[in-house]
Design a protein around this motif. Structure first.
Motif, PDB file in Angstrom:
ATOM      1  N   VAL A 450       0.847  -1.182   0.000  1.00 18.72           N
ATOM      2  CA  VAL A 450       0.000   0.000   0.000  1.00 18.72           C
ATOM      3  C   VAL A 450       0.887   1.238   0.000  1.00 18.72           C
ATOM      4  CG1 VAL A 450      -2.006  -1.052   1.120  1.00 18.72           C
ATOM      5  CG2 VAL A 450      -0.203  -0.048   2.521  1.00 18.72           C
ATOM      6  N   ARG A 451       0.348   2.307  -0.555  1.00 18.60           N
ATOM      7  CA  ARG A 451       1.065   3.569  -0.621  1.00 18.60           C
ATOM      8  C   ARG A 451       1.080   4.213   0.763  1.00 18.60           C
ATOM      9  NH1 ARG A 451       1.892   7.017  -4.848  1.00 18.60           N
ATOM     10  NH2 ARG A 451       2.736   5.159  -5.865  1.00 18.60           N
ATOM     11  N   ALA A 452       2.278   4.621   1.210  1.00 18.94           N
ATOM     12  CA  ALA A 452       2.420   5.351   2.466  1.00 18.94           C
ATOM     13  C   ALA A 452       2.373   6.842   2.182  1.00 18.94           C
ATOM     14  CB  ALA A 452       3.737   4.993   3.147  1.00 18.94           C
ATOM     15  N   ARG A 453       2.032   7.611   3.187  1.00 17.44           N
ATOM     16  CA  ARG A 453       2.101   9.057   3.031  1.00 17.44           C
ATOM     17  C   ARG A 453       3.560   9.461   2.814  1.00 17.44           C
ATOM     18  NH1 ARG A 453      -2.369  12.045   4.563  1.00 17.44           N
ATOM     19  NH2 ARG A 453      -1.128  13.743   5.399  1.00 17.44           N
ATOM     20  N   THR A 611      -4.704   7.852   0.644  1.00 14.95           N
ATOM     21  CA  THR A 611      -3.765   8.309   1.667  1.00 14.95           C
ATOM     22  C   THR A 611      -4.229   9.617   2.297  1.00 14.95           C
ATOM     23  OG1 THR A 611      -2.357   9.699   0.248  1.00 14.95           O
ATOM     24  CG2 THR A 611      -1.879   7.327   0.300  1.00 14.95           C
ATOM     25  N   GLY A 612      -5.226  10.293   1.703  1.00 12.82           N
ATOM     26  CA  GLY A 612      -5.683  11.576   2.210  1.00 12.82           C
ATOM     27  C   GLY A 612      -4.741  12.714   1.886  1.00 12.82           C
ATOM     28  N   HIS A 613      -3.751  12.459   1.037  1.00 11.56           N
ATOM     29  CA  HIS A 613      -2.721  13.457   0.750  1.00 11.56           C
ATOM     30  C   HIS A 613      -2.978  14.210  -0.554  1.00 11.56           C
ATOM     31  CE1 HIS A 613       1.065  14.837   2.404  1.00 11.56           C
ATOM     32  NE2 HIS A 613       1.627  14.826   1.220  1.00 11.56           N
ATOM     33  N   PHE A 614      -3.787  13.610  -1.450  1.00 11.38           N
ATOM     34  CA  PHE A 614      -4.024  14.195  -2.755  1.00 11.38           C
ATOM     35  C   PHE A 614      -5.520  14.228  -3.074  1.00 11.38           C
ATOM     36  CE2 PHE A 614      -0.029  11.616  -3.160  1.00 11.38           C
ATOM     37  CZ  PHE A 614       0.842  12.692  -2.993  1.00 11.38           C
ATOM     38  N   VAL A 615      -5.908  15.190  -3.918  1.00  2.36           N
ATOM     39  CA  VAL A 615      -7.287  15.331  -4.380  1.00  2.36           C
ATOM     40  C   VAL A 615      -7.257  15.444  -5.898  1.00  2.36           C
ATOM     41  CG1 VAL A 615      -9.379  16.736  -4.317  1.00  2.36           C
ATOM     42  CG2 VAL A 615      -8.005  16.468  -2.245  1.00  2.36           C
TER      43      VAL A 615
END
Length: 802
Positions: A450-453, A611-615
């Protein structure tokens, strides 16, 4: 590929205890088990050689064990066991098969199985231990603002995204998460800003959802780096890198609160602290003075005293330390020297005496010692391998090593409490990979990624009452013409839907719907009235009620998106070509506008990555059709938009299970296209060679949680009858059409259930919802039922449980 190397060290004449082998034979004879014969046995001397060759000692709470079958010689009439097996497990009295699902944890315990025949009996002693399962994995980083959770399933390929949340602390910079032995609390050292005091936060832990609730924080010097608990969890020790201190705190086991016990000086640049398992000493590693200081611990309070020794046998700083459970052996890695040194620990003063060293692959950065002290795992950053060292637990000698490839730059390895799962964080690839460990051979097999932040530097495992098993709880469909909501409660065992309350939205022109990932709220966008509404979900029943005044907008909204932690709602506004970000109140769902950014022409969908880091925003502006990306941190768009062409009316994007790619259906071009996501910037790279043809005005492509295949919905020319098209996905993310399955008329969207066992398809012309069962290995679909919804339905979403 795994490679094996032998070392030149001897075992010192002591055999390694076979405690990883599930079978323990006590008093065995006749090639297995003890036997005895009755006085009237005649020519039958009774059964002998009772074995359970496939038995596994370690089991997980609420996870069915693999049945264990006996082997023996002779005639057996019945089987019995003393004492009673762990709760939930059974022994078949006729066949001797061990099976069941354990329901409570137990420490390692012996159980005597007796096989009785006409001429006597034979016995074997089996060891059982039942563990809480690894349920969630957490990542942290001192430059990040969030704590990320990942759901850990029961197999090596079962690792997915869980909730994301802020720290709740006033001090920034979460370094790591350490869980209390009782699993009720967690502790996080917060690095803080340069020149200012850091802190340590306490959290309560929700074992069901993985959410952490901030309880408070205590001050802790400048630059707290690492925290270690003593074995009982009664004392926490924290090193602070900038002012060279070692802090001690008493831990309240009932509240999780920390009480300062004082601090002492260390040498310069402390980076790690390890506590002797017997509670006698603390060892502090330093990256500037390149040494280890030893601090005696108060036998009553556990507080660390002034350093008694500073040991320096090397020219490069130690990178990590692991101490055996007996408190007699310390293993220390040196990334600069590519070596591991073994030390004997003096029981009186804690001093370290070196007696063995081996060369390791480049950059040994992190150590993890198995629960039985017989294997040591080393993350080697420079050579991108996970080195597994077989140990003699009595002497600490390394007898053999194997190398397993990892992703780019592994910097942290951790094990769950059973030693059956290993997890590795990679700073180069920005990924987390799971590995399973064979309980007998300790051969490591790579599992899910899975991708980490981008800023993650540490990972920690939380053991729970069962492996994470995400499943659908409720579904909600939005009716366009009838302007209403249809709700259903989902039975995850049968695949059946039960209707729940329906809410009228008449006169508002509803255009989109989305469910909070934590299952608290349903958000609806209203085009005619240019507003947003929040419906609270009643726990258990799934019924909806609207208690807040609706949020007015300056223009009609087109689409909604919500981040994986349920903290932020995103709204696409097509007239002004903007995307808005709102905060979500965790209790009421009330929305508060935080930020706005321009998009491309005609934004029609908005989707945060897992990840909640990108939109990401899909723009359907004719000749300017595109996808644009943003980096989003702390409630603000901190960069973007970055544009990439997506010609042909791009629909909503969906993400691969690893979070490394997104897929978009181009209805105007009849294509489904993968894009690779840059792990730091979030920018997209078109992978045109991986595209696949679509048909019938396809709006969305939904990858399955396995990552091996995915689905799109298409309308055929045969009276609008729909079909679900399945595509295989190879290791590089490329798509290939496999087969089509009939659905209702005019399918408009679909959702894959989080368990991966079900697919839900909303049909816009037949005004119904299809439920399909998914055969996980193949992706084949079986229609399980069809349920009416409002007229001209346009949106579908679901809530999930762990």
């Amino acid at each position: 590929m795994t490679t094996t190397r032998s070392t030149t060290q001897a075992r010192s004449g002591i055999a390694r205890p076979a405690i990883w082998i599930a079978l323990a034979l006590l008093g065995s004879c006749n090639s297995g088990g003890s036997s005895s014969s009755g006085s009237n046995s005649g020519s039958d001397s009774g059964p002998t050689g009772l074995l359970y060759p496939d038995h596994e000692e370690r089991q997980f709470v609420n996870l069915p064990m693999d049945p264990s079958l006996p082997t023996y010689s002779g005639t057996v009439d019945s089987f019995s066991v003393t004492p009673s097996l762990p709760q939930g497990l059974t022994l078949d009295g006729l066949t001797g098969v061990l099976a069941g699902t354990p329901t409570a944890s137990i420490s390692e315990s012996p159980f005597v199985v007796t096989a009785t025949g006409p001429g006597g009996s034979t016995q074997i002693t089996l060891q059982f231990r039942v563990h809480d399962a690894p349920r969630f994995l957490y990542s942290t980083g001192p430059q990040d603002t969030d704590l990320s959770a990942y759901a850990v399933g029961a197999s090596e390929s079962d690792l997915g995204f869980g909730p994301i949340q802020g720290t709740g602390a006033l001090t920034p910079g979460p370094e790591q998460i350490t869980f209390h032995p009782g699993n009720n609390f967690a502790f996080v050292p917060n690095r803080g800003l340069p020149g200012l005091t850091g802190s340590v936060s306490s959290y309560s832990v929700s074992s069901s959802s993985g959410r952490l609730s901030h309880l408070g924080e205590v001050p802790c010097g400048e630059g707290p780096r690492r925290l270690a608990l003593n074995r009982s969890g009664s004392t926490a020790l924290v090193v602070t890198h900038e002012d060279n201190r070692l802090f001690s705190y008493a831990v309240d086991a009932s509240t999780g609160q920390l009480t300062d016990l004082g601090d002492v000086l260390t040498n310069t640049g402390p980076t790690q602290v390890a506590v002797d398992p017997l509670g006698r000493f603390a060892y502090v590693l330093h990256d500037q003075s390149a040494d280890i200081t030893i601090h005696p611990l108060d036998p009553v309070t556990g507080a660390a005293g002034p350093m008694t020794q500073a040991i320096n046998y090397w020219v490069t700083p130690p990178s990590d330390i692991a101490i055996s459970s007996s408190g007699t052996i310390a293993y220390i890695a040196f990334a600069g020297e590519n070596s591991l040194q073994t030390f004997q620990m003096d029981p009186i003063d804690g001093s370290l005496s070196p007696y063995a060293a081996i060369t390791l692959p480049d950059g040994p950065r992190s150590l993890a010692l198995s629960p039985y002290d017989d294997f040591l795992y080393v993350a080697c950053e420079g050579d991108d391998v996970l080195e597994v060292l077989e140990l003699d637990p009595a002497s600490g000698h390394v007898t053999q090593s194997t190398s397993t490839p990892t992703d780019d730059a592994p910097v942290r390895v951790t094990l769950d409490d059973t030693g059956l799962f290993a997890f590795v964080l990679h700073s180069g690839a920005h990924t987390i990979r799971s590995f399973t460990v064979d309980p007998t051979t300790h051969v490591v097999s790579a599992g899910a990624t899975v991708r980490a932040r981008p800023l993650a530097t540490d990972i920690s495992v939380y053991q729970g009452e069962a492996p994470a098993q995400p499943r659908t709880e409720f579904l909600y469909a939005l009716g366009g013409s009838t302007e209403d909501l249809s709700g259903f409660k989902f039975d995850s065992y049968t695949g059946q839907l039960t209707p729940i309350s329906v809410d009228s939205l008449a006169g508002t022109g509803p255009t989109d719907l989305i469910v909070d990932p934590l299952g608290r709220f349903v958000f609806v966008a209203h085009q005619l009235s240019a507003e947003l509404s929040v419906f609270q979900i009643s726990p258990g029943s799934g019924s909806l009620f609207e208690s807040l005044t609706r949020t007015s907008l300056s223009e009609p909204p087109a689409a909604l998106g919500v981040d994986g932690g349920g903290r932020y709602l995103f709204v696409a506004l097509p007239q002004s070509a903007q995307v808005l970000a709102f905060s979500i109140h965790p209790t009421t769902g009330e929305l508060d506008l935080l930020d706005a950014r321009p998009t491309g022409s005609g934004p029609s969908a908005v989707n945060p990555d897992p990840t909640g880091h990108f939109v990401y925003v899909s723009n359907t502006g004719g000749a300017n059709d595109s996808l644009c990306s943003y980096r989003f941190e702390g409630g603000q768009f901190v960069s973007g938009p970055q544009f990439i062409p997506a010609p042909g009316s791009p629909g909503p994007v969906r993400f691969s299970p690893s979070g490394e790619r997104l897929y978009v259906a181009l209805a105007g071009s009849n294509l489904i296209v993968p894009y690779l996501i840059h792990p730091v910037s979030g920018s997209l790279t078109l992978e045109a060679s991986g595209s696949a043809p679509a048909k019938g005005n396809t709006q969305v492509f939904e990858p399955h949680r396995s990552g091996a295949y995915g689905y799109s919905a298409a309308t055929t020319s045969n009276g609008g009858i729909g079909e679900i098209r399945r595509y295989s996905i190879d290791g590089a993310g490329a798509l290939d059409f496999v087969e089509a399955t009939p659905s209702g008329i005019g399918p408009v969207t679909l959702r894959s259930g989080p368990s991966g066992n079900y697919l839900f398809v909303l049909n816009g012309s037949s005004d119904d919802l299809d439920v399909f069962g998914v055969d996980a290995p193949t992706g084949n679909l079986t229609r399980l039922g069809t349920y009416p919804v409002g007229m001209d339905p346009i949106a579908l979403d679901l809530s999930r449980r762990w």
